[in-house]
Design a protein around this motif. Sequence first.
Motif, PDB file in Angstrom:
ATOM      1  N   VAL A   1      -9.094  12.481  10.760  1.00  0.00           N
ATOM      2  CA  VAL A   1      -8.514  13.432  11.899  1.00  0.00           C
ATOM      3  C   VAL A   1      -8.755  14.940  11.428  1.00  0.00           C
ATOM      4  CG1 VAL A   1      -6.271  14.121  12.780  1.00  0.00           C
ATOM      5  CG2 VAL A   1      -6.963  11.806  12.879  1.00  0.00           C
ATOM      6  N   ILE A   2      -8.423  15.030  10.068  1.00  0.00           N
ATOM      7  CA  ILE A   2      -8.783  16.535   9.640  1.00  0.00           C
ATOM      8  C   ILE A   2     -10.151  17.173   9.753  1.00  0.00           C
ATOM      9  CG2 ILE A   2      -8.687  17.921   7.283  1.00  0.00           C
ATOM     10  CD1 ILE A   2      -5.961  16.391   6.727  1.00  0.00           C
ATOM     11  N   GLY A   3     -11.197  16.050   9.641  1.00  0.00           N
ATOM     12  CA  GLY A   3     -12.574  16.459   9.899  1.00  0.00           C
ATOM     13  C   GLY A   3     -12.884  16.729  11.052  1.00  0.00           C
ATOM     14  N   ILE A   4     -12.199  15.957  12.144  1.00  0.00           N
ATOM     15  CA  ILE A   4     -12.592  16.200  13.342  1.00  0.00           C
ATOM     16  C   ILE A   4     -12.049  17.486  13.988  1.00  0.00           C
ATOM     17  CG2 ILE A   4     -12.058  15.420  15.938  1.00  0.00           C
ATOM     18  CD1 ILE A   4     -14.232  14.007  14.536  1.00  0.00           C
ATOM     19  N   ALA A   5     -10.728  17.936  13.357  1.00  0.00           N
ATOM     20  CA  ALA A   5      -9.889  19.061  13.677  1.00  0.00           C
ATOM     21  C   ALA A   5     -10.683  20.219  13.152  1.00  0.00           C
ATOM     22  CB  ALA A   5      -8.563  18.964  13.466  1.00  0.00           C
TER      23      ALA A   5
END
Length: 47
Positions: A27-31
């Motif tokens: 999720v952090i990577g996508i954000a």
Amino acid sequence: MAEEKSKVGFTNFAETWNGRLAMLGFVIGIATEYMTGQGILQQLGLM
């Protein structure tokens, strides 16, 4: 004599936390990609 449970290796506790942290990292990577407009390879300077 009671058997002691192993705290090392593929235990349910370790696998649960591994899954949670993997989901958080995804999720952090996508954000980060969304906010910067660059893919992960561009951010790392590999492309």
